[in-house]
Design a protein around this motif. Structure first.
Motif, PDB file in Angstrom:
ATOM      1  N   ARG A   1       0.845  -1.188   0.000  1.00  0.00           N
ATOM      2  CA  ARG A   1       0.000   0.000   0.000  1.00  0.00           C
ATOM      3  C   ARG A   1       0.888   1.249   0.000  1.00  0.00           C
ATOM      4  O   ARG A   1       1.870   1.312   0.737  1.00  0.00           O
ATOM      5  N   TYR A   2       0.534   2.216  -0.829  1.00  0.00           N
ATOM      6  CA  TYR A   2       1.343   3.421  -0.988  1.00  0.00           C
ATOM      7  C   TYR A   2       1.195   4.322   0.237  1.00  0.00           C
ATOM      8  O   TYR A   2       0.084   4.601   0.698  1.00  0.00           O
TER       9      TYR A   2
ATOM     10  N   ASP B   1      -5.870   3.258   1.586  1.00  0.00           N
ATOM     11  CA  ASP B   1      -6.856   2.312   2.103  1.00  0.00           C
ATOM     12  C   ASP B   1      -7.565   1.732   0.880  1.00  0.00           C
ATOM     13  O   ASP B   1      -8.386   2.392   0.257  1.00  0.00           O
ATOM     14  N   TRP B   2      -7.209   0.511   0.508  1.00  0.00           N
ATOM     15  CA  TRP B   2      -7.775  -0.096  -0.694  1.00  0.00           C
ATOM     16  C   TRP B   2      -9.253  -0.439  -0.535  1.00  0.00           C
ATOM     17  O   TRP B   2      -9.954  -0.629  -1.525  1.00  0.00           O
ATOM     18  N   ASN B   3      -9.735  -0.498   0.702  1.00  0.00           N
ATOM     19  CA  ASN B   3     -11.147  -0.820   0.907  1.00  0.00           C
ATOM     20  C   ASN B   3     -12.050   0.364   0.619  1.00  0.00           C
ATOM     21  O   ASN B   3     -13.200   0.201   0.198  1.00  0.00           O
ATOM     22  N   THR B   4     -11.530   1.568   0.855  1.00  0.00           N
ATOM     23  CA  THR B   4     -12.355   2.769   0.694  1.00  0.00           C
ATOM     24  C   THR B   4     -11.850   3.693  -0.406  1.00  0.00           C
ATOM     25  O   THR B   4     -12.486   4.708  -0.706  1.00  0.00           O
ATOM     26  N   ASN B   5     -10.686   3.366  -1.000  1.00  0.00           N
ATOM     27  CA  ASN B   5     -10.061   4.192  -2.045  1.00  0.00           C
ATOM     28  C   ASN B   5      -9.794   5.620  -1.552  1.00  0.00           C
ATOM     29  O   ASN B   5     -10.035   6.600  -2.258  1.00  0.00           O
ATOM     30  N   THR B   6      -9.282   5.705  -0.344  1.00  0.00           N
ATOM     31  CA  THR B   6      -8.885   6.987   0.244  1.00  0.00           C
ATOM     32  C   THR B   6      -7.543   6.785   0.946  1.00  0.00           C
ATOM     33  O   THR B   6      -7.085   5.649   1.119  1.00  0.00           O
ATOM     34  N   TYR B   7      -6.925   7.899   1.360  1.00  0.00           N
ATOM     35  CA  TYR B   7      -5.713   7.831   2.177  1.00  0.00           C
ATOM     36  C   TYR B   7      -6.115   8.065   3.627  1.00  0.00           C
ATOM     37  O   TYR B   7      -6.795   9.041   3.945  1.00  0.00           O
ATOM     38  N   ALA B   8      -5.678   7.158   4.497  1.00  0.00           N
ATOM     39  CA  ALA B   8      -6.049   7.234   5.904  1.00  0.00           C
ATOM     40  C   ALA B   8      -4.798   7.307   6.761  1.00  0.00           C
ATOM     41  O   ALA B   8      -3.734   6.797   6.397  1.00  0.00           O
ATOM     42  N   GLY B   9      -4.919   7.944   7.938  1.00  0.00           N
ATOM     43  CA  GLY B   9      -3.801   8.062   8.853  1.00  0.00           C
ATOM     44  C   GLY B   9      -3.276   6.689   9.259  1.00  0.00           C
ATOM     45  O   GLY B   9      -4.057   5.772   9.528  1.00  0.00           O
TER      46      GLY B   9
ATOM     47  N   THR C   1       3.610   7.742  15.344  1.00  0.00           N
ATOM     48  CA  THR C   1       2.382   8.424  14.931  1.00  0.00           C
ATOM     49  C   THR C   1       1.257   8.149  15.920  1.00  0.00           C
ATOM     50  O   THR C   1       1.190   7.082  16.542  1.00  0.00           O
ATOM     51  N   ASP C   2       0.340   9.117  16.037  1.00  0.00           N
ATOM     52  CA  ASP C   2      -0.818   8.921  16.905  1.00  0.00           C
ATOM     53  C   ASP C   2      -1.910   8.162  16.140  1.00  0.00           C
ATOM     54  O   ASP C   2      -1.674   7.656  15.036  1.00  0.00           O
ATOM     55  N   SER C   3      -3.101   8.088  16.707  1.00  0.00           N
ATOM     56  CA  SER C   3      -4.182   7.292  16.112  1.00  0.00           C
ATOM     57  C   SER C   3      -4.624   7.820  14.763  1.00  0.00           C
ATOM     58  O   SER C   3      -5.256   7.094  13.984  1.00  0.00           O
TER      59      SER C   3
END
Length: 255
Positions: A150-151, A180-188, A214-216
């Protein structure tokens, strides 16, 4: 002579099919049939949330009686989901060998069953079976692998205040996200160790000053003492499922 394998028949609807495969096993073979080489066009494929990534696998099989065909030509995710080739092209370099090239598309934002899922990130295996004219065979299951990750991204480093008094305190922030390949977004990306690095003015290399977790929400924040002018940046080494990332640096002068 150019020939087509059974793998080539998967072009079209079958090429898009993703299915649950049996649990991974070791390679099996009979007689002198063998794969003399398996070459991935990329040792690691890093996939974001939109742009498709291409991968080819070139395999050569050999047997004293000649190779009748090479079947399969699929890649399997760590949880044994199958992605079939978009295309397959085979030739016979010699009377005893067959060479095939399979092309794959890896993408998180697809509208079919080959749409990547987060659980698929990690080490993938190439599967194919070569059959010889004398009945010998070689089934490749786990001996050839490629990393699919994952990028990850780091936001530009922010160091304040600017300029800073020599010996003063700098606050350095940033954010680490990944696809996030499940939602097609970038997540923390939470609970990850990221190096804070510094390059003194006039130098050509960075040195790690400290490591921050990193935090949550994937956010980074720490303080350092400014003893020299230079550039600060964050650097993430990556994991088995996620790529490395390097943030744009922030130059800070002394006053």
């Amino acid at each position: 002579m150019r020939t087509r394998t059974a793998a080539a028949t998967t072009i079209g609807t079958l090429a898009l099919l993703t299915a649950l495969a049996p649990a991974a096993q070791a390679d099996t073979h009979k007689g002198d049939t063998t794969f003399t080489s398996v070459i991935f066009s990329r040792p690691t494929v890093t996939v974001g949330v939109s742009a498709a990534q291409k991968l080819t696998v070139t395999a050569t099989a050999k047997d004293g009686s000649g190779i009748k065909n090479i079947w399969g030509g699929k890649i399997l995710s760590p949880d044994n989901h199958v992605i079939l080739a978009d295309s397959a092209d085979c030739t016979r370099p010699t009377s005893t060998t067959m060479k095939c090239v399979w092309a794959y598309t890896l993408e998180a934002d697809r509208t079919d069953y080959a749409d990547l899922r987060n659980s698929w990130a990690g080490t993938w295996h190439f599967n194919a079976e070569a059959g010889a004219y004398d009945g010998d065979y070689y089934e490749m299951v786990d001996s050839a692998s490629v990393k699919v990750r994952r990028y990850a991204k780091l936001t530009a480093t922010q160091a304040t205040p600017e300029p800073v008094a020599k010996g003063g305190t700098l606050t350095v922030t940033g954010t680490l996200t990944r696809a996030d390949w499940n939602t097609n977004t970038y997540a923390g990306y939470a609970s990850q160790k990221v190096a804070l690095q510094f390059k003194k003015s006039g130098s050509t290399s960075y040195t790690t000053v400290k490591t921050v977790t990193t935090d949550s929400a994937g956010k980074l924040k720490t303080t350092v003492t400014a003893n020299a002018a230079g550039t600060w940046r964050w650097k993430f080494s990556g994991t088995g499922t996620t790529s490395s990332a390097t943030a744009a640096g922030d130059g800070v002068a002394l006053k």
